[in-house]
Design an enzyme around this catalytic site. Structure first.
Site, PDB file in Angstrom:
ATOM      1  N   CYS A  64      -0.058   3.996   2.504  1.00  0.00           N
ATOM      2  CA  CYS A  64       0.325   3.587   3.857  1.00  0.00           C
ATOM      3  C   CYS A  64       1.763   4.005   4.160  1.00  0.00           C
ATOM      4  CB  CYS A  64       0.183   2.077   4.028  1.00  0.00           C
ATOM      5  SG  CYS A  64      -1.498   1.451   3.851  1.00  0.00           S
TER       6      CYS A  64
ATOM      7  N   CYS B  44       0.844  -1.207   0.000  1.00  0.00           N
ATOM      8  CA  CYS B  44       0.000   0.000   0.000  1.00  0.00           C
ATOM      9  C   CYS B  44       0.878   1.256   0.000  1.00  0.00           C
ATOM     10  CB  CYS B  44      -0.920  -0.016   1.224  1.00  0.00           C
ATOM     11  SG  CYS B  44      -1.835   1.509   1.493  1.00  0.00           S
TER      12      CYS B  44
END
Length: 324
Positions: free
Chosen positions: A82, A79
């Protein structure tokens, strides 16, 4: 995806009141134990950011949330957002110096937790306070927005649950904090425990009497005051017909008892501002004994929610204006 901000002014239901009562007691016990031992129970800054999995979730998140708000960062290696958000949260966890604990959950390795929180995409950030999960935001978020959300979270933890945070010692060894032993039993612990057990079993009369027994011996006992207010509220709404109560309140705006009964239902349903506003308006319309009856019930509802709650503080000011 735009962040979905949470509102920290959500409902206060009776489960939350009970959780707040228990969390405050645990926090006070931990501080008292540390003082008796001549120490601070301090942790290392490195311990403010922890990796959590499904096996340790109850211990590392739910139990710790009775001491300090726990922010959960749901992330994954693949991700990209993230990778931008997580370092900011980690830096802020250290900067906030123990006012919250950051728990990082790898969703690839902990699919069950992801499902339990109903997460549709990452990054997703939640908080757990006194065992209650609160959504903070999902998707990328700017640092200013994150700080504002964290400030609200810390305020809620302090004002509603008495969570003043962890003590951080830069010289402490990471992971070196020791679990505090059980505190010695207090003079009223048996009665308070009996009251809680009575509440849990539905014995409202028994709970009311147990809390009153504590207050007879210790009139300033805050735990007993809160418990008594909660138990008496539950007693008042037990067995009533909610629809009839609300019809009576709508049809008879000048009927003090009808407005008081409706305010009790408002509070049990989590509509705190509605309950307070209804009774403050009733105070404005009444005089003499009727006004005093409404005022006293409003003060009792303040006890249920807690004197430090911002809604109680605002309602106290409104009540003062209505009275004077």
């Amino acid at each position: 995806m735009q962040p979905r901000n949470m509102s920290m002014s959500g409902v206060v239901d009776l489960a939350a009141v009970k959780a707040a009562q228990e969390a405050k007691a645990k926090a006070e016990q931990a501080r008292a134990q540390a003082a008796r031992e001549g120490g601070t129970g301090a942790i290392s800054p490195a311990d403010l950011v922890i990796d959590v999995d499904e096996a340790g979730f109850e211990r590392d998140v739910l139990q710790r949330s009775a001491e300090v708000p726990v922010v959960i960062d749901f992330w994954a290696e693949w991700c990209e957002p993230c990778k931008q958000l997580s370092p900011v949260l980690e830096r802020l966890a250290v900067e906030y110096n123990g006012r919250f604990l950051l728990a990082k959950v790898d969703v690839d390795a902990n699919q069950m937790l992801m499902q339990q929180f109903g997460i549709q995409g990452i990054p997703a950030v939640f908080a757990v306070v006194a065992g209650q999960a609160l959504p903070l935001f999902q998707g990328a978020a700017g640092e200013a927005q994150i700080r504002q959300t964290l400030d609200q979270l810390v305020q809620v933890g302090e004002q509603r649950f008495g969570l003043t945070g962890l003590t951080v010692d830069p010289e402490a060894d990471a992971g070196g904090a020791q679990a505090a032993p059980e505190r010695p039993a207090g003079p009223h612990d048996g009665l308070l425990e009996a009251a809680v057990q009575a509440l849990d079993s539905g014995d409202l009369s028994g709970a009311v009497q147990a809390y009153r027994n504590v207050l007879n011996e210790d009139p300033g006992n805050e735990e007993a005051k809160l418990g008594l207010a909660q138990a008496e509220l539950l007693q008042r709404v037990q067995g009533v017909d909610p629809q009839q109560v609300r019809r009576d309140a709508a049809d008879k705006p000048a009927d003090v008892q009808a407005q008081i009964a409706a305010a009790d239902l408002d509070l049990v349903g989590g509509h705190v501002e509605d309950a307070f506003g209804r009774l403050i308006e009733t105070v404005q319309r009444t005089v003499g004994d009727d006004r005093d009856t409404v005022r006293m019930r409003l003060l009792e509802l303040f006890e249920v929610v807690g004197p430090d709650d911002p809604r109680v503080i605002a309602a106290r000011r409104a009540l003062a204006r209505a009275l004077f």
